[in-house]
Design a protein around this motif. Structure first.
Motif, short mmCIF file in Angstrom:
data_model
loop_
_atom_site.label_atom_id
_atom_site.label_comp_id
_atom_site.label_asym_id
_atom_site.label_seq_id
_atom_site.Cartn_x
_atom_site.Cartn_y
_atom_site.Cartn_z
N TYR A 1 14.64 19.20 11.86
CA TYR A 1 13.42 18.65 11.25
C TYR A 1 13.03 19.48 10.01
N VAL A 2 13.09 20.80 10.17
CA VAL A 2 12.69 21.68 9.07
C VAL A 2 13.62 21.50 7.87
N HIS A 3 14.93 21.41 8.17
CA HIS A 3 15.93 21.22 7.11
C HIS A 3 15.65 19.93 6.33
N VAL A 4 15.42 18.84 7.07
CA VAL A 4 15.16 17.54 6.43
C VAL A 4 13.88 17.62 5.60
N ALA A 5 12.84 18.21 6.18
CA ALA A 5 11.55 18.30 5.49
C ALA A 5 11.67 19.12 4.21
N LYS A 6 12.45 20.20 4.27
CA LYS A 6 12.61 21.06 3.08
C LYS A 6 13.28 20.30 1.94
N ALA B 1 7.20 24.12 6.06
CA ALA B 1 8.39 23.86 5.25
C ALA B 1 8.13 22.90 4.10
N THR B 2 6.93 22.39 3.98
CA THR B 2 6.67 21.36 2.96
C THR B 2 5.24 21.46 2.42
N ASN B 3 5.09 21.00 1.17
CA ASN B 3 3.74 20.89 0.60
C ASN B 3 3.19 19.49 0.75
N LYS B 4 4.04 18.58 1.21
CA LYS B 4 3.61 17.18 1.28
C LYS B 4 2.83 16.93 2.57
N GLY C 1 21.93 10.25 6.46
CA GLY C 1 21.62 11.67 6.36
C GLY C 1 20.66 11.90 5.20
N VAL C 2 19.89 13.00 5.28
CA VAL C 2 18.83 13.22 4.29
C VAL C 2 19.39 13.29 2.87
N GLU C 3 20.57 13.93 2.71
CA GLU C 3 21.11 14.03 1.34
C GLU C 3 21.59 12.67 0.83
N GLY C 4 22.20 11.88 1.74
CA GLY C 4 22.61 10.53 1.38
C GLY C 4 21.42 9.68 0.97
N ILE C 5 20.31 9.83 1.69
CA ILE C 5 19.11 9.06 1.36
C ILE C 5 18.58 9.46 -0.01
N ILE C 6 18.55 10.77 -0.25
CA ILE C 6 18.02 11.26 -1.53
C ILE C 6 18.91 10.77 -2.69
N GLU C 7 20.23 10.82 -2.48
CA GLU C 7 21.14 10.46 -3.59
C GLU C 7 21.29 8.96 -3.78
N LYS C 8 21.39 8.21 -2.64
CA LYS C 8 21.77 6.81 -2.77
C LYS C 8 20.63 5.82 -2.57
N GLY D 1 0.82 -1.20 0.00
CA GLY D 1 0.00 0.00 0.00
C GLY D 1 0.86 1.25 0.00
N ALA D 2 1.93 1.23 0.76
CA ALA D 2 2.91 2.32 0.77
C ALA D 2 4.22 1.74 1.29
N ILE D 3 5.30 2.52 1.09
CA ILE D 3 6.61 2.11 1.62
C ILE D 3 7.07 3.21 2.56
N VAL D 4 7.31 2.83 3.81
CA VAL D 4 7.77 3.82 4.79
C VAL D 4 9.25 3.56 5.04
N ILE D 5 10.08 4.56 4.70
CA ILE D 5 11.53 4.33 4.78
C ILE D 5 12.07 4.76 6.14
N LYS D 6 13.31 4.33 6.38
CA LYS D 6 13.97 4.58 7.66
C LYS D 6 14.19 6.08 7.88
N ALA D 7 14.21 6.48 9.15
CA ALA D 7 14.30 7.89 9.51
C ALA D 7 15.48 8.60 8.85
N ALA D 8 15.22 9.84 8.42
CA ALA D 8 16.27 10.70 7.88
C ALA D 8 16.57 11.80 8.88
N THR D 9 17.86 12.07 9.13
CA THR D 9 18.26 13.22 9.94
C THR D 9 19.07 14.16 9.05
#
Lengths: 303, 252
Positions: A107-112, A156-159, A76-83, A39-47
């Protein structure tokens, strides 16, 4: 049977998803079944930055469950986005990204950053991790702080944002109401309960963090009670979790007031469990007299 | 990957130490020494975590796998109570094992401690085809010693016991020293303090370490069994990158 679920605009083909932290970023489980089944995929926490987590041992078995104190290890959030997120590009199930931090600014940085990623469909605001010294559950035990953080991240987000609640509080309904008023789009609950085990040979805690979060079937009745309590007090969609290991457990969560259900610890005992539950769910619903998810909702066990 | 194997035998071979043989078609995949099986324990939801147990030997002709475990807690007590013909649900083979083709015509050392000994047996059998192998096996005391004879078919064997009740008194590292075996490529498996002592003693020598750690998922998703590493990301997952790792790759 049509198992579609609408979580305040987030559309799922069925109500079943893995719980954050129990499924990595999906890749490992894709060797067992097609992730499009979910139904959805919930990934591991990003900091904000990468974290190495707590010393090992980080897990201990308990009767009907387990303790964990991983400590939010992640690239880290950027590592998650890239890798990590590129792997999920070919999957059509929505991705819910879990957001954590030490301070509201993190939290705001990660959400952005996650807001800019198309593959992320919703955020789960982790104000309930019991295994880190700063942040985490600190924001989840005080209604005022929970509400403030929710509205900050919301800006900080539209999601859509699902706020993940801690059971380590005296009045979970109060926290749920606070985040609803602060603009949350949904609630996910419950995170783990703080627990401890001692090794009889060494006379020391088994987990090197001393305490860990208790999960698994042992906590299911607490989850059911808390979901039901929150259902009676807020109108937001609830992603229910806590010890779910079968399609019967899913039905119980739905009757308590959940709109979707996450499976955590059971993935470790049986890596196929999410798919098996999805396959069995129609039959289980019919066995108990339901022809659709909507009929279950109409039979919710409310006050 | 997930399969039910049938118990063939389950016998005590040393104090609290059991050798279990399992068979089934899935065993045909278990060709790499050093990998482990992640065993589901019990019925229902009492035991939510599987137990990682190394492969000790494989008979690829009859599809029989051998594992050795120490009975310590409730999970291994359940394993001990399994009878021939019972089924056990197995996830695996998991992880990265030993590369057996790296050397030929070399003198290689395998170093095992306690229940770290079993995976080295399947390894030694394969290494001995093209190399000379010396096995140094450490146990707590005489009652805990196992597999000495089995190893002796493929390698020369030294035994160390902590209390000196069998073999040499002391640790495996003492034998490395006394037998002047500190300059050969090595493979070690055992408790982390032993691996750390070996890593120090054999600093600069090419070697592989195989780790024991409490695991969650066993497939690399949960981050329960990580170890600090010299690699770029700073850590390795024992279940997925290991359990066998280059000695230089890990920070103990």
């Amino acid at each position: 049977m049509n198992l579609n679920v609408d979580l305040n605009g987030l559309l799922l083909k069925n109500p079943i998803m893995p719980a954050s932290g129990c499924f990595g970023f999906g890749k490992e489980f894709s060797q067992f079944y097609n992730l499009n089944e979910l139904g959805a995929i919930v990934i591991k926490a990003a900091t904000g930055e990468q974290r190495f987590g707590n010393p090992t041992p980080r897990v201990a078995e308990t009767s009907g469950g387990m303790l964990n104190a991983i400590g939010l290890q992640n690239p880290g959030v950027e590592g998650i986005i890239e890798k990590e997120l590129p792997f999920l590009q070919g999957i059509d199930s929505p991705v819910i990204a879990n957001v954590a931090g030490s301070l509201p600014e993190e939290y705001v940085h990660v959400a952005k950053l996650l807001n800019e990623v198309d593959r992320v469909d919703a955020l789960e605001l982790n104000i309930s991790c019991p295994n880190v010294k700063e942040g985490g559950v600190q924001f989840g035990t005080d209604p005022r702080q929970a509400a403030d953080l929710t509205s900050l991240v919301k800006q900080a987000t539209n999601k859509p944002i699902f706020v993940k609640l801690s059971p380590n509080v005296s009045d979970i309904g109060e926290i749920a109401e606070a985040v609803e008023q602060a603009g949350a789009d949904g609630i996910s609950m419950i995170n783990t309960l703080t627990g401890m085990r001692i090794d009889l040979h060494t006379k020391q805690p088994i987990i090197s963090n001393r305490t860990g979060g208790l999960s698994g079937p042992a906590i299911k009745p607490i989850a059911i009670r808390m979901i039901n309590e929150v259902r009676n007090r807020v109108n937001l969609p609830i992603i229910g979790m806590g010890g779910v290991a079968s399609s019967e457990d899913v039905l119980e969560m739905l009757l308590a007031g959940a709109d979707a259900v996450a499976v955590g610890t059971a993935n470790f005992q049986n890596p196929m469990i999410c798919k098996e539950i999805i396959d069995e769910l129609p039959q289980t619903l019919m066995k108990y007299g339901f022809q659709s998810i909507k009929e279950v909702r109409n039979s919710r066990c409310l006050n | 990957m997930i399969s039910d194997l049938r118990v063939m035998s389950n016998d005590e071979i040393a104090f609290n130490t059991y050798e279990m043989k399992l068979y089934g078609p899935a065993v045909a995949q278990y060709t790499m020494p050093g990998q482990f099986l992640h065993l589901r324990i019990g019925e229902g939801y009492e035991h939510m975590l599987r137990r990682p147990i190394s492969i000790a030997d494989v008979d690829l002709i009859r599809n029989v796998v051998t594992i050795v475990y120490k009975q310590l807690g409730e999970g291994t007590a359940w394993l001990r109570s399994r009878k021939p013909e019972d089924l056990i649900n197995v996830l695996g083979p998991q992880g990265n094992g030993f590369n057996v083709n790296q050397y030929s015509q070399e003198h290689l050392i395998v170093i095992g401690g306690g229940v770290g000994v079993p995976p080295l047996y399947y390894l030694t059998k394969q290494l001995a085809k093209n190399n000379k192998v010396t096995a140094i096996l450490g146990f707590q005391d005489q009652s805990s010693v196992f597999y000495e004879e089995a190893f002796s078919k493929f390698s020369e064997v030294y035994i160390a016991t902590n209390d000196g009740s069998y073999g040499e008194k002391g640790f495996v590292t003492d034998i490395l020293e006394s037998q002047q075996l500190t300059n050969h490529p090595y493979y070690a498996c055992g408790p982390t303090p032993m691996l750390k002592a070996i890593q120090n003693k054999l600093d600069g020598v090419s070697g592989y370490l195989s780790f024991e750690e409490r695991m969650g998922c066993g497939i690399g998703a949960c981050f329960a069994c990580v170890c600090e590493s010299t690699n770029q990301q700073g850590y390795v997952k024992i279940c997925q990158d290991g359990p066998v790792l280059k000695a230089r790759e890990v920070i103990l």
